[in-house]
Every structure is written in C-alpha cells, then in structure tokens.
Design a protein around this motif. Structure first.
Motif, PDB file in Angstrom:
ATOM      1  N   VAL A  60     174.087 -25.917  14.327  1.00 54.18           N
ATOM      2  CA  VAL A  60     175.229 -27.569  14.710  1.00 54.18           C
ATOM      3  C   VAL A  60     173.425 -28.147  14.550  1.00 54.18           C
ATOM      4  O   VAL A  60     172.803 -28.160  15.627  1.00 54.18           O
ATOM      5  CB  VAL A  60     175.536 -28.231  13.882  1.00 54.18           C
ATOM      6  CG1 VAL A  60     176.830 -26.984  12.854  1.00 54.18           C
ATOM      7  CG2 VAL A  60     176.239 -27.950  15.480  1.00 54.18           C
ATOM      8  N   HIS A  61     173.083 -29.336  14.534  1.00 55.49           N
ATOM      9  CA  HIS A  61     172.252 -30.648  15.011  1.00 55.49           C
ATOM     10  C   HIS A  61     173.268 -31.214  15.975  1.00 55.49           C
ATOM     11  O   HIS A  61     174.373 -31.558  16.217  1.00 55.49           O
ATOM     12  CB  HIS A  61     172.157 -31.860  13.995  1.00 55.49           C
ATOM     13  CG  HIS A  61     171.025 -31.419  13.609  1.00 55.49           C
ATOM     14  ND1 HIS A  61     169.066 -31.051  13.226  1.00 55.49           N
ATOM     15  CD2 HIS A  61     170.829 -31.002  11.811  1.00 55.49           C
ATOM     16  CE1 HIS A  61     168.865 -31.290  12.648  1.00 55.49           C
ATOM     17  NE2 HIS A  61     169.474 -31.364  11.632  1.00 55.49           N
ATOM     18  N   GLU A  62     173.024 -31.251  17.030  1.00 58.02           N
ATOM     19  CA  GLU A  62     173.631 -32.056  18.358  1.00 58.02           C
ATOM     20  C   GLU A  62     174.956 -33.090  17.590  1.00 58.02           C
ATOM     21  O   GLU A  62     175.720 -33.281  18.708  1.00 58.02           O
ATOM     22  CB  GLU A  62     172.431 -32.933  19.631  1.00 58.02           C
ATOM     23  CG  GLU A  62     171.773 -31.243  19.941  1.00 58.02           C
ATOM     24  CD  GLU A  62     172.762 -30.044  20.702  1.00 58.02           C
ATOM     25  OE1 GLU A  62     173.818 -30.527  21.865  1.00 58.02           O
ATOM     26  OE2 GLU A  62     172.107 -29.434  20.991  1.00 58.02           O
ATOM     27  N   ASP A  63     174.021 -33.575  16.753  1.00 58.87           N
ATOM     28  CA  ASP A  63     175.529 -35.164  16.063  1.00 58.87           C
ATOM     29  C   ASP A  63     176.416 -34.292  15.267  1.00 58.87           C
ATOM     30  O   ASP A  63     176.722 -35.999  15.099  1.00 58.87           O
ATOM     31  CB  ASP A  63     174.933 -36.240  16.018  1.00 58.87           C
ATOM     32  CG  ASP A  63     174.015 -36.361  14.951  1.00 58.87           C
ATOM     33  OD1 ASP A  63     173.906 -34.861  14.637  1.00 58.87           O
ATOM     34  OD2 ASP A  63     173.091 -37.188  14.019  1.00 58.87           O
ATOM     35  N   PHE A  64     177.175 -32.984  15.520  1.00 59.49           N
ATOM     36  CA  PHE A  64     177.299 -32.252  13.682  1.00 59.49           C
ATOM     37  C   PHE A  64     179.339 -32.402  14.921  1.00 59.49           C
ATOM     38  O   PHE A  64     179.271 -33.694  15.605  1.00 59.49           O
ATOM     39  CB  PHE A  64     177.134 -31.410  14.049  1.00 59.49           C
ATOM     40  CG  PHE A  64     178.383 -30.765  13.009  1.00 59.49           C
ATOM     41  CD1 PHE A  64     178.040 -30.885  12.026  1.00 59.49           C
ATOM     42  CD2 PHE A  64     179.538 -30.036  13.685  1.00 59.49           C
ATOM     43  CE1 PHE A  64     178.613 -30.072  10.749  1.00 59.49           C
ATOM     44  CE2 PHE A  64     180.655 -29.146  13.015  1.00 59.49           C
ATOM     45  CZ  PHE A  64     180.159 -28.779  11.620  1.00 59.49           C
ATOM     46  N   SER A  65     179.585 -33.289  13.680  1.00 59.17           N
ATOM     47  CA  SER A  65     181.198 -32.947  13.776  1.00 59.17           C
ATOM     48  C   SER A  65     181.940 -32.315  13.179  1.00 59.17           C
ATOM     49  O   SER A  65     181.650 -32.963  11.825  1.00 59.17           O
ATOM     50  CB  SER A  65     181.423 -34.360  14.676  1.00 59.17           C
ATOM     51  OG  SER A  65     182.219 -35.669  13.495  1.00 59.17           O
ATOM     52  N   PHE A  66     182.814 -32.438  13.117  1.00 64.55           N
ATOM     53  CA  PHE A  66     184.181 -31.320  12.171  1.00 64.55           C
ATOM     54  C   PHE A  66     184.467 -32.345  10.964  1.00 64.55           C
ATOM     55  O   PHE A  66     184.993 -32.680  10.240  1.00 64.55           O
ATOM     56  CB  PHE A  66     184.545 -30.401  12.846  1.00 64.55           C
ATOM     57  CG  PHE A  66     183.971 -29.424  13.002  1.00 64.55           C
ATOM     58  CD1 PHE A  66     184.068 -28.347  11.965  1.00 64.55           C
ATOM     59  CD2 PHE A  66     184.056 -29.085  14.050  1.00 64.55           C
ATOM     60  CE1 PHE A  66     183.361 -26.798  12.551  1.00 64.55           C
ATOM     61  CE2 PHE A  66     182.962 -27.970  14.912  1.00 64.55           C
ATOM     62  CZ  PHE A  66     182.941 -26.587  13.533  1.00 64.55           C
ATOM     63  N   GLU A  67     184.747 -33.430  11.748  1.00 71.07           N
ATOM     64  CA  GLU A  67     185.581 -34.643  11.492  1.00 71.07           C
ATOM     65  C   GLU A  67     184.591 -35.138  10.361  1.00 71.07           C
ATOM     66  O   GLU A  67     185.445 -35.732   9.537  1.00 71.07           O
ATOM     67  CB  GLU A  67     186.310 -35.739  12.806  1.00 71.07           C
ATOM     68  CG  GLU A  67     186.774 -34.872  13.609  1.00 71.07           C
ATOM     69  CD  GLU A  67     186.750 -34.493  14.700  1.00 71.07           C
ATOM     70  OE1 GLU A  67     184.794 -34.294  14.535  1.00 71.07           O
ATOM     71  OE2 GLU A  67     187.335 -33.526  15.780  1.00 71.07           O
ATOM     72  N   ARG A  68     183.537 -35.630  11.032  1.00 74.76           N
ATOM     73  CA  ARG A  68     182.219 -36.060   9.655  1.00 74.76           C
ATOM     74  C   ARG A  68     182.117 -35.299   9.127  1.00 74.76           C
ATOM     75  O   ARG A  68     182.314 -35.784   7.836  1.00 74.76           O
ATOM     76  CB  ARG A  68     181.347 -36.550  10.560  1.00 74.76           C
ATOM     77  CG  ARG A  68     180.295 -37.251   9.838  1.00 74.76           C
ATOM     78  CD  ARG A  68     178.923 -37.794  10.351  1.00 74.76           C
ATOM     79  NE  ARG A  68     177.767 -37.706   9.525  1.00 74.76           N
ATOM     80  CZ  ARG A  68     176.960 -36.771   9.261  1.00 74.76           C
ATOM     81  NH1 ARG A  68     176.705 -35.094  10.163  1.00 74.76           N
ATOM     82  NH2 ARG A  68     175.724 -36.936   8.156  1.00 74.76           N
ATOM     83  N   LYS A  69     182.214 -33.716   9.100  1.00 76.54           N
ATOM     84  CA  LYS A  69     182.663 -33.190   7.618  1.00 76.54           C
ATOM     85  C   LYS A  69     183.145 -33.015   6.823  1.00 76.54           C
ATOM     86  O   LYS A  69     182.940 -33.456   5.535  1.00 76.54           O
ATOM     87  CB  LYS A  69     182.010 -31.463   8.611  1.00 76.54           C
ATOM     88  CG  LYS A  69     182.122 -30.794   7.696  1.00 76.54           C
ATOM     89  CD  LYS A  69     181.378 -29.124   7.568  1.00 76.54           C
ATOM     90  CE  LYS A  69     181.407 -28.545   6.596  1.00 76.54           C
ATOM     91  NZ  LYS A  69     181.729 -28.716   5.245  1.00 76.54           N
ATOM     92  N   SER A  70     184.160 -33.297   7.459  1.00 74.93           N
ATOM     93  CA  SER A  70     185.519 -33.366   6.730  1.00 74.93           C
ATOM     94  C   SER A  70     185.435 -34.464   5.600  1.00 74.93           C
ATOM     95  O   SER A  70     186.441 -34.286   4.414  1.00 74.93           O
ATOM     96  CB  SER A  70     186.822 -33.172   7.676  1.00 74.93           C
ATOM     97  OG  SER A  70     188.410 -33.499   7.402  1.00 74.93           O
TER      98      SER A  70
END
Length: 120
Positions: A60-70
C-alpha cells in the motif's frame, strides 16, 4: 510502500472453495472491486490458499489506512454487494473480533541475506 499480511478462513467445503477461487480468477473479477482496491491506496494484492485458510499480502501507499478503506467500502454499494457474496464462502478466524473478516498477521521472522558484491 508498506506491506500488510492478513488471514481469513473459508468454510471447509470443497465446492464452496472451488466457487470462491472461480470468483477470484482475473476474468471473473468485478472491475468495480479492483477499482475500489486501487482507489484505497493498495498497489498490489495477492491471495494464497492452503486447505481452507487464506493468506493475503497487500502493498500500500504510505498514506493508506484501514479506517479510510472501510469508510470508502461502506459508501460503495457494489463493494457491499461483493462483501455480502463473499461472506457465503468465508468464516471468521476463531480469534477474530466481532464483525472482523481479514485479520492482520504479525511478522515474527525476517531473513535478510547480504547482497554479494563480487568479492569472495
């Protein structure tokens, strides 16, 4: 780039496992799902299976977050339809939290072999 590894079990039914794998063949994938994965910042994803256990590697990109994806997934009706369909095949790991599907794995070992520079 960051890497995550995750695990999930399938229902231990050979017919369901075969059908699940069919859905994950490139020609059967839903384009909207691929697009949602890419838009969330996932650059590479691989899923492996042994028996009914699945293992996923995500880069994933450095700024990836599971919360944002959710949040993105919750707002996307096609992703919700896909997730509901996949739940027909999947079952949570015994130690998964309530409502959790894929569980993040902890790295417990890494081998880094020194690069050869041509000298003996």
């Amino acid at each position: 780039m960051k890497r995550y590894t995750l695990a999930l079990d399938l229902k231990d039914d050979p017919a369901l496992i075969e059908e699940y794998e069919r859905y994950h063949q490139a020609e059967n994938g839903w384009p909207e799902i691929k697009k949602s994965i890419e838009e969330a910042g996932i650059t590479q994803m691989e899923i492996y299976r042994t028996g009914n256990r699945l293992f996923m590697i995500m880069e994933v990109h450095e700024d990836f977050s599971f919360e944002r994806k959710s949040d993105m997934d919750a707002a996307n009706p096609t992703v919700q339809e896909w997730e509901q369909l996949m739940w027909k095949f999947q079952q949570p790991l015994p130690w998964a939290r309530e409502g959790e599907k894929w569980v993040i794995m902890d790295k417990i070992f890494q081998l880094n072999t020194p690069k050869k520079n041509g000298h003996k």
